[in-house]
Design a protein around this motif. Structure first.
Motif, PDB file in Angstrom:
ATOM      1  N   LEU A   1       6.265   5.619   1.785  1.00 22.92           N
ATOM      2  CA  LEU A   1       4.976   5.069   2.194  1.00 22.92           C
ATOM      3  C   LEU A   1       3.899   5.370   1.162  1.00 22.92           C
ATOM      4  O   LEU A   1       3.047   4.525   0.875  1.00 22.92           O
ATOM      5  CB  LEU A   1       4.570   5.636   3.563  1.00 22.92           C
ATOM      6  N   GLU A   2       3.949   6.579   0.600  1.00 20.69           N
ATOM      7  CA  GLU A   2       2.944   6.940  -0.403  1.00 20.69           C
ATOM      8  C   GLU A   2       3.066   6.063  -1.636  1.00 20.69           C
ATOM      9  O   GLU A   2       2.065   5.628  -2.210  1.00 20.69           O
ATOM     10  CB  GLU A   2       3.056   8.431  -0.764  1.00 20.69           C
ATOM     11  N   ALA A   3       4.301   5.775  -2.038  1.00 24.58           N
ATOM     12  CA  ALA A   3       4.515   4.947  -3.226  1.00 24.58           C
ATOM     13  C   ALA A   3       4.030   3.516  -2.996  1.00 24.58           C
ATOM     14  O   ALA A   3       3.433   2.902  -3.873  1.00 24.58           O
ATOM     15  CB  ALA A   3       6.000   4.950  -3.593  1.00 24.58           C
ATOM     16  N   ALA A   4       4.265   2.997  -1.795  1.00 30.38           N
ATOM     17  CA  ALA A   4       3.979   1.582  -1.553  1.00 30.38           C
ATOM     18  C   ALA A   4       2.547   1.319  -1.098  1.00 30.38           C
ATOM     19  O   ALA A   4       1.977   0.275  -1.401  1.00 30.38           O
ATOM     20  CB  ALA A   4       4.953   1.035  -0.515  1.00 30.38           C
ATOM     21  N   LEU A   5       1.956   2.268  -0.375  1.00 30.56           N
ATOM     22  CA  LEU A   5       0.656   1.999   0.256  1.00 30.56           C
ATOM     23  C   LEU A   5      -0.520   2.722  -0.418  1.00 30.56           C
ATOM     24  O   LEU A   5      -1.668   2.412  -0.124  1.00 30.56           O
ATOM     25  CB  LEU A   5       0.695   2.414   1.735  1.00 30.56           C
ATOM     26  N   GLU A   6      -0.222   3.683  -1.291  1.00 28.09           N
ATOM     27  CA  GLU A   6      -1.278   4.520  -1.889  1.00 28.09           C
ATOM     28  C   GLU A   6      -2.308   4.907  -0.822  1.00 28.09           C
ATOM     29  O   GLU A   6      -3.497   4.598  -0.950  1.00 28.09           O
ATOM     30  CB  GLU A   6      -1.956   3.768  -3.038  1.00 28.09           C
ATOM     31  N   PRO A   7      -1.863   5.563   0.221  1.00 25.92           N
ATOM     32  CA  PRO A   7      -2.746   5.795   1.368  1.00 25.92           C
ATOM     33  C   PRO A   7      -3.858   6.810   1.096  1.00 25.92           C
ATOM     34  O   PRO A   7      -3.664   7.761   0.349  1.00 25.92           O
ATOM     35  CB  PRO A   7      -1.802   6.324   2.445  1.00 25.92           C
ATOM     36  N   GLU A   8      -4.989   6.569   1.716  1.00 27.12           N
ATOM     37  CA  GLU A   8      -6.088   7.537   1.663  1.00 27.12           C
ATOM     38  C   GLU A   8      -5.801   8.696   2.603  1.00 27.12           C
ATOM     39  O   GLU A   8      -6.290   9.801   2.427  1.00 27.12           O
ATOM     40  CB  GLU A   8      -7.399   6.870   2.083  1.00 27.12           C
ATOM     41  N   PHE A   9      -5.026   8.386   3.614  1.00 28.34           N
ATOM     42  CA  PHE A   9      -4.651   9.410   4.601  1.00 28.34           C
ATOM     43  C   PHE A   9      -3.275   9.060   5.152  1.00 28.34           C
ATOM     44  O   PHE A   9      -2.990   7.898   5.418  1.00 28.34           O
ATOM     45  CB  PHE A   9      -5.681   9.434   5.740  1.00 28.34           C
ATOM     46  N   LEU A  10      -2.438  10.079   5.257  1.00 27.80           N
ATOM     47  CA  LEU A  10      -1.109   9.833   5.835  1.00 27.80           C
ATOM     48  C   LEU A  10      -0.671  11.063   6.605  1.00 27.80           C
ATOM     49  O   LEU A  10      -0.689  12.179   6.085  1.00 27.80           O
ATOM     50  CB  LEU A  10      -0.098   9.519   4.724  1.00 27.80           C
TER      51      LEU A  10
END
Lengths: 109, 92
Positions: free
Chosen positions: B11-20
């Motif tokens: 998820l981090e690789a695909a979404l570049e999340p601000e929060f996870l």
């Protein structure tokens, strides 16, 4: 086989305003997520057709393929896919589900 | 690498999340049919990403499922998803 199941789904969602594909039935849900969906619809006083996917392996997989959605429950209103349990809960909490039902002319019981 | 770490990494690789945040709720489901004893059967995901901006609820969940892929979906019994766009985060 797929066409037979898809035809049944199309028939059910066109003949019933609100259809819930779920595990178990409305009186006895067999999964917490299906149970939540039933509670929300009951709370809103909405009549719905419950379809127990556990009764048929073909339907359990068929509804996932038909909607292109990997999980159960699945809610349809007036032939349109609304969402699974997370979306049902979010929309209910935001008042959006009530609005959607009103917009689509679904009467509360 | 644990299943939770694999999920986060994808998820981090695909979404570049601000929060996870991925919460393991498996222990809450002990004795339930989906609780397989692995300790990694039920998860709750909260994710904030710009990728969700302009997308509807259905589309957001489909994105998450697509990123996780079939092999991970088969390993988890249940995943609750709260997918939020950054501009909506302050209203939560």
């Amino acid at each position: 086989m797929e066409n037979v199941i898809f035809d049944r789904i199309k028939k059910d969602i066109s003949e019933n305003d609100v259809v819930l594909y779920m595990k178990g039935n409305a009186a006895f849900p067999q999964c917490g997520f299906s149970s939540l969906a039933v509670q929300v619809l009951s709370q809103l006083g909405v009549q719905f057709k419950d379809i127990n996917v556990l009764e048929e392996a073909e339907m359990r997989q068929g509804i996932k393929d038909f909607t292109d959605w990997p999980t159960i429950p699945q809610l349809y209103v007036k032939g349109e896919f609304v969402g699974g349990s997370d979306i049902i809960r979010e929309m209910y909490e935001a008042g959006e589900l009530q609005q959607l039902l009103a917009d689509k002319g679904v009467q509360a019981a | 690498m644990s299943l939770a770490e694999q999920i986060k990494q994808k998820l981090e690789a695909a979404l570049e999340p601000e929060f996870l945040e991925l919460i393991n709720e498996s222990d809450l489901h002990k004795g339930h049919a989906g609780h397989d004893g692995s300790g990694e059967s039920h998860y709750r995901l909260k994710v904030v990403s710009h990728e969700f901006s302009g997308c509807g609820r259905i589309e957001r969940q489909r994105m998450v499922h697509k990123i996780l892929g079939q092999e991970i979906k088969e390993l988890i019994h249940a995943l609750s998803i709260e997918a939020v766009a950054p501009e909506e985060f302050c209203t939560l």
